[in-house]
Design a protein around this motif. Structure first.
Motif, PDB file in Angstrom:
ATOM      1  N   ALA A   1     -34.053   2.737  14.257  1.00 44.72           N
ATOM      2  CA  ALA A   1     -33.805   1.643  13.285  1.00 44.72           C
ATOM      3  C   ALA A   1     -34.903   1.589  12.217  1.00 44.72           C
ATOM      4  CB  ALA A   1     -33.528   0.356  13.700  1.00 44.72           C
ATOM      5  N   TRP A   2     -36.018   1.977  12.628  1.00 48.12           N
ATOM      6  CA  TRP A   2     -37.266   1.927  11.675  1.00 48.12           C
ATOM      7  C   TRP A   2     -37.247   3.466  10.659  1.00 48.12           C
ATOM      8  CZ3 TRP A   2     -39.782  -1.412   9.750  1.00 48.12           C
ATOM      9  CH2 TRP A   2     -40.316  -2.689  10.458  1.00 48.12           C
ATOM     10  N   VAL A   3     -36.776   4.415  11.488  1.00 49.35           N
ATOM     11  CA  VAL A   3     -36.571   5.783  10.760  1.00 49.35           C
ATOM     12  C   VAL A   3     -35.806   5.696   9.714  1.00 49.35           C
ATOM     13  CG1 VAL A   3     -35.587   8.208  11.252  1.00 49.35           C
ATOM     14  CG2 VAL A   3     -37.109   7.365  12.726  1.00 49.35           C
ATOM     15  N   LEU A   4     -34.660   5.100   9.876  1.00 49.17           N
ATOM     16  CA  LEU A   4     -33.564   4.550   8.763  1.00 49.17           C
ATOM     17  C   LEU A   4     -34.227   4.036   7.908  1.00 49.17           C
ATOM     18  CD1 LEU A   4     -30.787   3.565  11.335  1.00 49.17           C
ATOM     19  CD2 LEU A   4     -30.521   5.705   9.654  1.00 49.17           C
ATOM     20  N   PHE A   5     -34.969   2.659   8.036  1.00 49.18           N
ATOM     21  CA  PHE A   5     -35.656   2.034   7.119  1.00 49.18           C
ATOM     22  C   PHE A   5     -36.537   2.860   6.097  1.00 49.18           C
ATOM     23  CE2 PHE A   5     -39.573  -0.128   5.593  1.00 49.18           C
ATOM     24  CZ  PHE A   5     -38.812  -1.297   4.948  1.00 49.18           C
TER      25      PHE A   5
ATOM     26  N   ALA B   1     -30.819  -2.239   9.094  1.00 50.87           N
ATOM     27  CA  ALA B   1     -30.683  -3.625   9.319  1.00 50.87           C
ATOM     28  C   ALA B   1     -29.517  -3.608  10.460  1.00 50.87           C
ATOM     29  CB  ALA B   1     -30.037  -4.375   8.285  1.00 50.87           C
ATOM     30  N   GLU B   2     -28.387  -2.864  10.388  1.00 53.79           N
ATOM     31  CA  GLU B   2     -27.407  -2.772  11.495  1.00 53.79           C
ATOM     32  C   GLU B   2     -27.961  -2.370  12.870  1.00 53.79           C
ATOM     33  OE1 GLU B   2     -24.220  -0.705   9.325  1.00 53.79           O
ATOM     34  OE2 GLU B   2     -23.643  -2.398   8.276  1.00 53.79           O
TER      35      GLU B   2
ATOM     36  N   THR C   1     -37.145  -7.642  13.898  1.00 54.20           N
ATOM     37  CA  THR C   1     -38.003  -7.428  12.960  1.00 54.20           C
ATOM     38  C   THR C   1     -37.531  -6.185  11.883  1.00 54.20           C
ATOM     39  OG1 THR C   1     -39.760  -8.133  14.328  1.00 54.20           O
ATOM     40  CG2 THR C   1     -40.474  -6.885  12.420  1.00 54.20           C
ATOM     41  N   VAL C   2     -36.964  -5.088  12.341  1.00 51.65           N
ATOM     42  CA  VAL C   2     -36.670  -4.213  11.579  1.00 51.65           C
ATOM     43  C   VAL C   2     -35.355  -4.486  10.435  1.00 51.65           C
ATOM     44  CG1 VAL C   2     -35.866  -1.579  11.073  1.00 51.65           C
ATOM     45  CG2 VAL C   2     -36.933  -2.543  13.250  1.00 51.65           C
ATOM     46  N   ALA C   3     -34.410  -5.407  11.238  1.00 50.84           N
ATOM     47  CA  ALA C   3     -33.499  -5.960  10.412  1.00 50.84           C
ATOM     48  C   ALA C   3     -33.889  -7.065   9.216  1.00 50.84           C
ATOM     49  CB  ALA C   3     -32.592  -6.484  11.448  1.00 50.84           C
ATOM     50  N   ASN C   4     -34.851  -7.689   9.545  1.00 52.37           N
ATOM     51  CA  ASN C   4     -35.427  -8.626   8.751  1.00 52.37           C
ATOM     52  C   ASN C   4     -36.018  -7.838   7.622  1.00 52.37           C
ATOM     53  OD1 ASN C   4     -34.397 -10.821  10.110  1.00 52.37           O
ATOM     54  ND2 ASN C   4     -36.204 -11.335  10.946  1.00 52.37           N
ATOM     55  N   LYS C   5     -36.826  -6.826   7.833  1.00 55.14           N
ATOM     56  CA  LYS C   5     -37.694  -6.034   6.651  1.00 55.14           C
ATOM     57  C   LYS C   5     -36.748  -5.446   5.890  1.00 55.14           C
ATOM     58  CE  LYS C   5     -41.774  -3.551   6.009  1.00 55.14           C
ATOM     59  NZ  LYS C   5     -43.106  -3.013   6.366  1.00 55.14           N
TER      60      LYS C   5
ATOM     61  N   LEU D   1     -29.885 -14.179  -2.499  1.00 52.02           N
ATOM     62  CA  LEU D   1     -30.083 -15.813  -1.724  1.00 52.02           C
ATOM     63  C   LEU D   1     -29.661 -15.730  -0.331  1.00 52.02           C
ATOM     64  CD1 LEU D   1     -30.061 -18.113  -4.938  1.00 52.02           C
ATOM     65  CD2 LEU D   1     -31.932 -16.636  -4.146  1.00 52.02           C
ATOM     66  N   ASP D   2     -28.386 -15.429  -0.265  1.00 57.09           N
ATOM     67  CA  ASP D   2     -27.504 -15.432   1.185  1.00 57.09           C
ATOM     68  C   ASP D   2     -28.541 -14.466   2.106  1.00 57.09           C
ATOM     69  OD1 ASP D   2     -25.884 -17.397   0.273  1.00 57.09           O
ATOM     70  OD2 ASP D   2     -24.318 -16.132  -0.039  1.00 57.09           O
ATOM     71  N   LEU D   3     -28.715 -13.370   1.678  1.00 57.54           N
ATOM     72  CA  LEU D   3     -29.422 -12.424   2.436  1.00 57.54           C
ATOM     73  C   LEU D   3     -30.895 -12.877   3.095  1.00 57.54           C
ATOM     74  CD1 LEU D   3     -28.505  -8.893   0.848  1.00 57.54           C
ATOM     75  CD2 LEU D   3     -27.889  -9.794   2.963  1.00 57.54           C
ATOM     76  N   PHE D   4     -31.623 -13.559   1.966  1.00 57.42           N
ATOM     77  CA  PHE D   4     -32.766 -14.130   2.190  1.00 57.42           C
ATOM     78  C   PHE D   4     -32.602 -15.256   3.394  1.00 57.42           C
ATOM     79  CE2 PHE D   4     -34.618 -12.804  -2.237  1.00 57.42           C
ATOM     80  CZ  PHE D   4     -35.248 -11.751  -1.409  1.00 57.42           C
ATOM     81  N   LEU D   5     -31.643 -16.271   3.262  1.00 58.06           N
ATOM     82  CA  LEU D   5     -31.398 -17.207   4.052  1.00 58.06           C
ATOM     83  C   LEU D   5     -30.962 -16.622   5.292  1.00 58.06           C
ATOM     84  CD1 LEU D   5     -29.606 -19.930   1.507  1.00 58.06           C
ATOM     85  CD2 LEU D   5     -31.922 -19.969   2.662  1.00 58.06           C
ATOM     86  N   GLN D   6     -30.294 -15.694   5.457  1.00 56.74           N
ATOM     87  CA  GLN D   6     -29.866 -15.138   6.626  1.00 56.74           C
ATOM     88  C   GLN D   6     -31.207 -14.736   7.451  1.00 56.74           C
ATOM     89  OE1 GLN D   6     -27.032 -11.759   6.282  1.00 56.74           O
ATOM     90  NE2 GLN D   6     -25.884 -13.377   4.988  1.00 56.74           N
ATOM     91  N   THR D   7     -31.962 -14.151   6.632  1.00 54.21           N
ATOM     92  CA  THR D   7     -33.385 -13.587   7.305  1.00 54.21           C
ATOM     93  C   THR D   7     -34.078 -14.810   7.729  1.00 54.21           C
ATOM     94  OG1 THR D   7     -33.376 -11.781   5.863  1.00 54.21           O
ATOM     95  CG2 THR D   7     -35.348 -12.472   6.841  1.00 54.21           C
ATOM     96  N   VAL D   8     -34.278 -15.905   6.930  1.00 57.89           N
ATOM     97  CA  VAL D   8     -34.990 -17.056   7.642  1.00 57.89           C
ATOM     98  C   VAL D   8     -34.392 -17.442   8.886  1.00 57.89           C
ATOM     99  CG1 VAL D   8     -35.468 -19.369   7.128  1.00 57.89           C
ATOM    100  CG2 VAL D   8     -35.573 -17.802   5.294  1.00 57.89           C
ATOM    101  N   GLU D   9     -33.178 -17.387   8.968  1.00 62.27           N
ATOM    102  CA  GLU D   9     -32.489 -18.031  10.188  1.00 62.27           C
ATOM    103  C   GLU D   9     -32.736 -17.133  11.350  1.00 62.27           C
ATOM    104  OE1 GLU D   9     -27.918 -18.851  11.828  1.00 62.27           O
ATOM    105  OE2 GLU D   9     -28.224 -19.046   9.560  1.00 62.27           O
ATOM    106  N   ARG D  10     -32.697 -15.742  11.225  1.00 66.15           N
ATOM    107  CA  ARG D  10     -33.100 -14.920  12.470  1.00 66.15           C
ATOM    108  C   ARG D  10     -34.671 -15.049  12.538  1.00 66.15           C
ATOM    109  NH1 ARG D  10     -29.776 -11.005   9.545  1.00 66.15           N
ATOM    110  NH2 ARG D  10     -31.444 -10.184   8.599  1.00 66.15           N
TER     111      ARG D  10
END
Length: 257
Positions: free
Chosen positions: A44-48, A57-58, A69-73, A90-99
């Motif tokens: 996942a980090w390679v993809l990032f 993220a997926e 952590t990879v998904a959030n970054k 904004l929705d993506l940021f809120l999803q990150t906060v929740e995770r």
């Protein structure tokens, strides 16, 4: 998950597991993330690092654990730089906060669980307006999460940058007196955090750019020459991966403003 916009420099970076391991310390000097033992998380980090943010993220979500952590970054970097629709951003940021909050509950000593909560909340706050976010109590949450990040990971350069930005933006919006009394924001503290971030991660384009922004916010046009010098250094730096390329691109845009 809706289709994300692509990284604008396709093929510019081509890490694999071996080359990423070799360059891990340099690439993660900003966030102090440990090299993962899990091959799925490393993938996942390679993809990032190659700029495939949606796939990263997926893959991170699928790997779970340290993969969050990879998904959030990946989500935050994509939302900040490449998502054009404000509501989606904004929705993506809120999803990150929740995770990130769920990650904190499961692993309270995970510094980046605190950091990505703070980063996402901070960017969300900028999106809805810093003044509105402060009125909703988001500023305090951002500050506390960043302070916890630094307690857990004292060399976390990115958290130093973000905490410096907090001090600068609060003072810029509500003034030094209210900023200090109500939110604990102080000019000297903010500038010290910027300097510490650059000491911890020399040559970081994002550290230089945010320092330049903060310098002007806190001290006005008298620091514009120094700020421009920092933008120039950031714009001339050599990015090692997709995220750093986006940081450099932003610095170049700043120089054109």
């Amino acid at each position: 998950m809706a289709q994300w916009n692509p990284f604008p420099h396709p093929g510019a970076y081509a890490f694999d597991a071996a080359s990423l391991k070799k360059n891990w310390a340099r690439l993660h000097r900003g966030d102090c993330e440990a090299l993962p033992a899990d091959a799925a998380v490393l993938k996942a980090w390679v993809l990032f690092h190659n700029g495939e943010f949606q796939q990263a993220a997926e893959a991170g979500l699928k790997a779970d654990g340290a993969g969050i952590t990879v998904a959030n970054k990946a989500t935050c970097i994509y939302a900040n730089y490449l998502e054009h629709k404000e509501k989606t951003k904004l929705d993506l940021f809120l999803q990150t906060v929740e995770r990130a909050e769920a990650q904190q509950a499961a692993d309270p000593k995970n510094a980046n669980a605190w950091y990505w909560q703070a980063y996402a909340l901070g960017r969300y706050s900028q999106g809805i307006s810093v003044a509105k976010a402060l009125a909703q109590g988001l500023g305090t949450r951002v500050k506390e999460a960043l302070e916890q990040t630094i307690r857990l990971s004292p060399r976390h350069a990115d958290a130093h940058i973000a905490l410096a930005v907090f001090h600068a933006e609060v003072i810029d919006k509500v003034g030094a007196l209210i900023g200090s009394m109500t939110y604990g924001a102080r000019k000297d503290t903010g500038l010290a955090f910027f300097r510490e971030a650059l000491a911890l991660n020399p040559g970081s384009a994002i550290a230089m750019t945010e320092y330049a922004n903060g310098m002007v916010m806190l001290e006005g046009d008298k620091r514009m020459k120094e700020a421009t010098g920092l933008y120039e250094q950031a714009a001339a730096s050599e990015p090692m991966d997709a995220m750093e390329r986006l940081d450099v691109d932003m610095a170049r845009v700043k120089l054109q403003d």
